[in-house]
Motif scaffolding. Structure first.
Motif, PDB file in Angstrom:
ATOM      1  N   GLU A   1       9.958  50.441  35.636  1.00  0.00           N
ATOM      2  CA  GLU A   1      10.317  51.761  36.149  1.00  0.00           C
ATOM      3  C   GLU A   1       9.110  52.442  36.776  1.00  0.00           C
ATOM      4  OE1 GLU A   1      13.791  53.213  35.346  1.00  0.00           O
ATOM      5  OE2 GLU A   1      13.780  51.016  35.479  1.00  0.00           O
ATOM      6  N   MET A   2       9.378  53.322  37.745  1.00  0.00           N
ATOM      7  CA  MET A   2       8.301  54.090  38.358  1.00  0.00           C
ATOM      8  C   MET A   2       8.615  55.584  38.305  1.00  0.00           C
ATOM      9  SD  MET A   2       6.692  54.108  42.255  1.00  0.00           S
ATOM     10  CE  MET A   2       6.225  52.390  42.288  1.00  0.00           C
TER      11      MET A   2
ATOM     12  N   GLN B   1      -3.836  54.160  48.881  1.00  0.00           N
ATOM     13  CA  GLN B   1      -3.109  55.207  48.185  1.00  0.00           C
ATOM     14  C   GLN B   1      -2.461  54.688  46.897  1.00  0.00           C
ATOM     15  OE1 GLN B   1      -3.025  58.492  49.244  1.00  0.00           O
ATOM     16  NE2 GLN B   1      -4.567  57.750  50.697  1.00  0.00           N
ATOM     17  N   GLY B   2      -2.441  55.556  45.881  1.00  0.00           N
ATOM     18  CA  GLY B   2      -1.895  55.148  44.593  1.00  0.00           C
ATOM     19  C   GLY B   2      -0.429  54.800  44.630  1.00  0.00           C
ATOM     20  N   LEU B   3       0.335  55.503  45.472  1.00  0.00           N
ATOM     21  CA  LEU B   3       1.763  55.216  45.568  1.00  0.00           C
ATOM     22  C   LEU B   3       1.986  53.802  46.105  1.00  0.00           C
ATOM     23  CD1 LEU B   3       4.580  56.480  45.203  1.00  0.00           C
ATOM     24  CD2 LEU B   3       4.463  57.200  47.588  1.00  0.00           C
ATOM     25  N   ASP B   4       1.238  53.445  47.138  1.00  0.00           N
ATOM     26  CA  ASP B   4       1.334  52.083  47.691  1.00  0.00           C
ATOM     27  C   ASP B   4       0.912  51.053  46.659  1.00  0.00           C
ATOM     28  OD1 ASP B   4       1.446  52.620  50.978  1.00  0.00           O
ATOM     29  OD2 ASP B   4       0.388  54.158  49.833  1.00  0.00           O
ATOM     30  N   ALA B   5      -0.163  51.368  45.935  1.00  0.00           N
ATOM     31  CA  ALA B   5      -0.683  50.416  44.945  1.00  0.00           C
ATOM     32  C   ALA B   5       0.326  50.162  43.834  1.00  0.00           C
ATOM     33  CB  ALA B   5      -1.991  50.951  44.361  1.00  0.00           C
ATOM     34  N   ALA B   6       1.010  51.223  43.380  1.00  0.00           N
ATOM     35  CA  ALA B   6       2.008  51.054  42.331  1.00  0.00           C
ATOM     36  C   ALA B   6       3.180  50.212  42.836  1.00  0.00           C
ATOM     37  CB  ALA B   6       2.492  52.416  41.850  1.00  0.00           C
TER      38      ALA B   6
ATOM     39  N   ILE C   1      -2.640  41.866  37.225  1.00  0.00           N
ATOM     40  CA  ILE C   1      -2.014  42.293  38.485  1.00  0.00           C
ATOM     41  C   ILE C   1      -2.221  43.787  38.706  1.00  0.00           C
ATOM     42  CG2 ILE C   1       0.223  42.650  39.615  1.00  0.00           C
ATOM     43  CD1 ILE C   1       1.080  39.941  38.327  1.00  0.00           C
ATOM     44  N   CYS C   2      -1.982  44.583  37.680  1.00  0.00           N
ATOM     45  CA  CYS C   2      -2.119  46.033  37.823  1.00  0.00           C
ATOM     46  C   CYS C   2      -3.575  46.414  38.137  1.00  0.00           C
ATOM     47  CB  CYS C   2      -1.639  46.742  36.558  1.00  0.00           C
ATOM     48  SG  CYS C   2       0.148  46.618  36.284  1.00  0.00           S
ATOM     49  N   ARG C   3      -4.520  45.756  37.466  1.00  0.00           N
ATOM     50  CA  ARG C   3      -5.940  46.051  37.738  1.00  0.00           C
ATOM     51  C   ARG C   3      -6.307  45.634  39.159  1.00  0.00           C
ATOM     52  NH1 ARG C   3      -6.854  44.487  32.190  1.00  0.00           N
ATOM     53  NH2 ARG C   3      -7.144  42.338  32.876  1.00  0.00           N
ATOM     54  N   ALA C   4      -5.788  44.487  39.591  1.00  0.00           N
ATOM     55  CA  ALA C   4      -6.099  44.006  40.947  1.00  0.00           C
ATOM     56  C   ALA C   4      -5.566  44.950  42.018  1.00  0.00           C
ATOM     57  CB  ALA C   4      -5.523  42.605  41.150  1.00  0.00           C
ATOM     58  N   HIS C   5      -4.520  45.701  41.687  1.00  0.00           N
ATOM     59  CA  HIS C   5      -3.945  46.645  42.641  1.00  0.00           C
ATOM     60  C   HIS C   5      -4.444  48.072  42.405  1.00  0.00           C
ATOM     61  CE1 HIS C   5      -1.231  43.258  43.386  1.00  0.00           C
ATOM     62  NE2 HIS C   5      -0.997  43.822  44.553  1.00  0.00           N
ATOM     63  N   GLY C   6      -5.492  48.205  41.606  1.00  0.00           N
ATOM     64  CA  GLY C   6      -6.162  49.492  41.512  1.00  0.00           C
ATOM     65  C   GLY C   6      -5.689  50.418  40.421  1.00  0.00           C
ATOM     66  N   ALA C   7      -4.910  49.927  39.438  1.00  0.00           N
ATOM     67  CA  ALA C   7      -4.501  50.798  38.332  1.00  0.00           C
ATOM     68  C   ALA C   7      -5.733  51.309  37.597  1.00  0.00           C
ATOM     69  CB  ALA C   7      -3.584  50.044  37.370  1.00  0.00           C
TER      70      ALA C   7
ATOM     71  N   ASP D   1      -2.109  64.065  35.979  1.00  0.00           N
ATOM     72  CA  ASP D   1      -2.860  63.994  37.237  1.00  0.00           C
ATOM     73  C   ASP D   1      -2.588  62.712  38.008  1.00  0.00           C
ATOM     74  OD1 ASP D   1      -4.078  62.328  35.373  1.00  0.00           O
ATOM     75  OD2 ASP D   1      -6.086  62.644  36.196  1.00  0.00           O
ATOM     76  N   ALA D   2      -1.705  61.852  37.514  1.00  0.00           N
ATOM     77  CA  ALA D   2      -1.451  60.558  38.161  1.00  0.00           C
ATOM     78  C   ALA D   2      -0.595  60.729  39.408  1.00  0.00           C
ATOM     79  CB  ALA D   2      -0.754  59.612  37.189  1.00  0.00           C
ATOM     80  N   ARG D   3      -0.862  59.908  40.420  1.00  0.00           N
ATOM     81  CA  ARG D   3       0.014  59.856  41.597  1.00  0.00           C
ATOM     82  C   ARG D   3       1.286  59.101  41.276  1.00  0.00           C
ATOM     83  NH1 ARG D   3       3.284  60.544  44.904  1.00  0.00           N
ATOM     84  NH2 ARG D   3       3.084  60.419  47.178  1.00  0.00           N
ATOM     85  N   ALA D   4       1.153  58.074  40.439  1.00  0.00           N
ATOM     86  CA  ALA D   4       2.315  57.280  40.043  1.00  0.00           C
ATOM     87  C   ALA D   4       2.021  56.574  38.734  1.00  0.00           C
ATOM     88  CB  ALA D   4       2.670  56.255  41.121  1.00  0.00           C
ATOM     89  N   VAL D   5       3.077  56.322  37.978  1.00  0.00           N
ATOM     90  CA  VAL D   5       2.955  55.486  36.778  1.00  0.00           C
ATOM     91  C   VAL D   5       4.083  54.459  36.791  1.00  0.00           C
ATOM     92  CG1 VAL D   5       1.875  57.306  35.392  1.00  0.00           C
ATOM     93  CG2 VAL D   5       4.357  56.998  35.281  1.00  0.00           C
TER      94      VAL D   5
END
Length: 495
Positions: A263-264, A240-245, A310-316, A284-288
C-alpha cells in the motif's frame, strides 16, 4: 425502469402478510436510513423497505414486488462506494441484515456456508479456531457484509496476493427476478456448464439476490512481517520521493516477490492519518509504503532482505519493521482508518478506484494533484499500489456552492486518464449509479448490448436494481446522480 402496476398500500399489505408487519418499513422516518450508501454523493429514497429473515422470505418478497412491477434493490450494510444500493428508481429495498448467520464451517474442505448479512471480519473470527480466515479484506471489513462483498466483487489490501472476492466464492443460492431460486456453483470445483457464478459475482444485484454463499477459507500464514518504507520529498541521487516510492513498488514485483499487501500513502494523506490514528507514520514524508509479506518463516527472511535492499536502492530514508502484533495492527489501523481521518480536513468526499499499470502510477498521482488544484479541491491519495488500484479522495464541503459538481467533474477527468493509460474505471468499488455511464469509455455498443442480453436472461422485466452498472434505456437516461444529498443540505440537514 419498471412501471409499477400495484398501488403502494396494496403492495405493503402483501409484504406484511408474507414477512410480518414489523419487517416492512414504509414511514418516511423509517426509510431515511436506506436513502444512501457510503459514496456520500447520491441520495434517493425507497418507497418500501422489506427485511426478510430467511431465504424463503427473500424469495417471497421478490416474487410479490416483481409481480407488481416494482423495482427491487438488495442492500447489505450500505458501505458501498458507487451508489450500488441507492434506490435511484425508487421501489422496494430488500435489506439482508437479518440473514447474518455463519451456517457451517468445514475446516477439512476449507470452506464456509454463510448468509449474505454476515460481517466480513465476523467470518474470519468464526474461522480462526480452525486456523483459517476469509482473505478479501476491504477497508470497510468491520462493517461490510459478505453478500455486499460478492455483489461488488470487493477487494482490499491483501487481495494483491490472494485475489478479490470472486476468487473466494465457490457457490451461491440466488433468488432470481421472478422469485425462483437457482444454485450457482457449489462445493465441488470445476463444475461443468457455463460459469454463471462468475457472472453473478460483481453483478451488483442486477441478476438476483444471494441468500446463501459458499466461500473459500484461507489458512492463516505461519509468519507475517510488516514494514513501513519512508521516502522524503527529494532524495539525493534518486529524484523525487513520490517517483522513488512508485519505482520501489514495481521493483519489488519485478524481483518475483508478491507481498500479501503493498500500500502507498502520500503527502497530505500521511499527515492526516497520523494526526488522527497515531499509527507511527512520519508526518514529514512525501510518501510511505506499507508492505506486508507472509508465509513460511524461512522464506520471509530472504524476502525481507530483498525488500529492504530494493527500498534502500530507490532512496528510502528508512525501513521500519513492526516489532510485534500490536505495532503491526497500529500500522494497519492507519491505512484502514484513512477515510475517517480525512474528515478532519473536509466533511465530504468523492472517492474513486481507477486502476492503471504500475509503471504509470507516478504519472497518474501527479495528474490527480493537478486536477484537484484546478477544481479547487483537496486530494488525498491512499491506495493499493501493488496492483495499481488508485483511490484518490477528493475532499470538499457540500455547503459550498458548486463543490459537488466540481468533485464529480474532477473524478471524471481522473478516470478518463486511467482508461487512457491502459487501465480501468474500477478495481473493487463497482460501477453502480456513479460510473454507469462511464462504461462507454471502455466498451462498445456491441459489448454493452451483449451484457444487457445476459442481464435480460436473468431479469427480463428489468426490476432488479434498474439503472445500475450498465448504460440502458431512456427511462434511466436522466438518472446519473441522485441529487438528494444536495437538496437535504440546502434544507438545513447535515450529512
Amino acid at each position: 425502469m419498471a412501471n409499477t402496476s400495484l398501488p403502494r398500500e396494496q403492495l405493503i399489505a402483501q409484504l406484511v402478510a408474507a414477512i410480518g408487519a414489523k419487517h416492512v418499513l414504509h414511514r418516511r422516518e423509517e426509510l431515511m436510513l436506506y436513502e444512501y450508501d457510503a459514496s456520500a454523493l447520491d441520495l434517493a429514497a425507497p418507497e418500501i423497505v422489506a427485511v426478510p429473515g430467511s431465504s424463503a422470505e427473500v424469495a417471497a418478497v421478490v416474487r410479490i414486488a416483481a409481480a407488481a412491477g416494482w423495482p427491487i434493490v438488495a442492500r447489505g450494510a450500505g458501505t458501498g462506494l458507487s451508489g450500488g444500493s441507492v434506490p435511484a428508481a425508487g421501489g422496494v429495498v430488500v435489506s439482508l441484515a437479518r440473514l447474518d448467520r455463519v451456517l457451517r464451517i468445514d475446516p477439512a474442505a476449507r470452506l464456509a456456508v454463510v448468509q449474505p448479512g454476515v460481517i466480513n471480519t465476523d467470518l474470519s473470527a468464526a474461522a480462526a479456531a480452525h486456523g483459517l480466515h476469509f482473505a478479501p479484506d476491504p477497508s470497510s471489513q468491520r462493517s461490510s457484509t459478505i453478500g455486499g462483498n460478492a455483489a461488488e466483487n470487493a477487494g482490499g489490501p491483501h487481495c494483491l496476493k490472494y485475489g478479490v472476492t470472486t476468487n473466494h466464492i465457490l457457490g451461491a443460492s440466488v433468488v432470481l427476478a421472478d422469485g425462483s431460486v437457482a444454485q450457482l456453483g457449489g462445493e465441488a470445483p470445476d463444475a461443468p456448464g457455463y460459469d454463471l457464478l462468475g457472472a453473478f459475482v460483481g453483478s451488483e444485484g442486477t441478476l438476483g439476490i444471494a441468500t446463501e454463499l459458499t466461500v473459500r477459507l484461507t489458512p492463516n500464514p505461519e509468519s507475517v512481517r510488516t514494514f513501513l518504507a519512508i521516502y522524503d520529498e527529494a532524495i539525493p541521487g534518486a529524484g523525487q520521493g513520490l517517483d522513488a516510492a512508485a519505482d520501489s513498488v514495481s521493483a519489488i514485483i519485478a524481483a518475483g516477490i508478491v507481498p500479501a499487501a503493498l500500500e502507498m500513502l502520500e503527502g497530505l494523506g500521511v499527515r492526516l492519518v497520523e494526526e488522527y490514528i497515531h499509527a507511527g507514520y512520519p508526518t514529514d514524508a512525501r510518501a510511505v509504503l506499507l508492505i506486508e509479506i507472509d508465509g513460511l518463516r524461512e522464506e520471509l527472511e530472504a524476502q525481507a532482505e530483498q525488500i529492504a535492499a530494493i527500498c534502500r536502492a530507490h532512496g528510502a530514508r528508512e525501513l521500519r519493521a513492526a516489532s510485534d502484533e500490536e505495532q503491526r495492527q497500529k500500522l494497519w489501523a492507519g491505512r484502514k482508518g484513512a477515510l475517517a481521518a480525512c474528515a478532519r480536513l473536509k466533511p465530504h468526499y468523492h472517492i474513486q478506484d481507477g486502476v492503471v499499470p504500475r509503471s504509470r502510477l507516478t504519472e497518474l498521482l501527479r495528474l490527480t494533484e493537478e486536477v484537484a488544484q484546478r477544481y479547487q479541491l483537496d486530494v488525498v491519495n491512499i491506495f493499493h499500489a501493488g496492483d495499481g488500484n488508485l483511490h484518490p479522495l477528493l475532499l470538499f464541503d457540500l455547503r459550498e456552492h458548486g463543490a459537488r459538481e466540481r468533485a464529480i467533474a474532477a473524478s471524471e477527468e481522473i478516470l478518463q486518464a486511467c482508461v487512457a493509460a491502459g487501465g480501468t474505471i474500477s478495481g473493487e468499488h463497482g460501477i453502480g449509479l456513479e460510473k454507469r455511464d462511464y462504461m462507454r469509455w471502455m466498451f462498445s455498443d456491441d459489448d454493452i448490448g451483449a451484457m444487457l442480453q445476459l442481464r435480460a436472461v436473468f431479469d427480463p422485466r428489468d426490476v432488479m436494481n434498474p439503472c445500475k452498472q450498465l448504460p440502458s434505456g431512456s427511462s434511466c437516461a436522466d438518472i446519473k446522480h441522485a441529487r438528494g444529498a444536495e437538496r437535504a443540505v440546502a434544507a438545513g440537514a447535515w450529512i
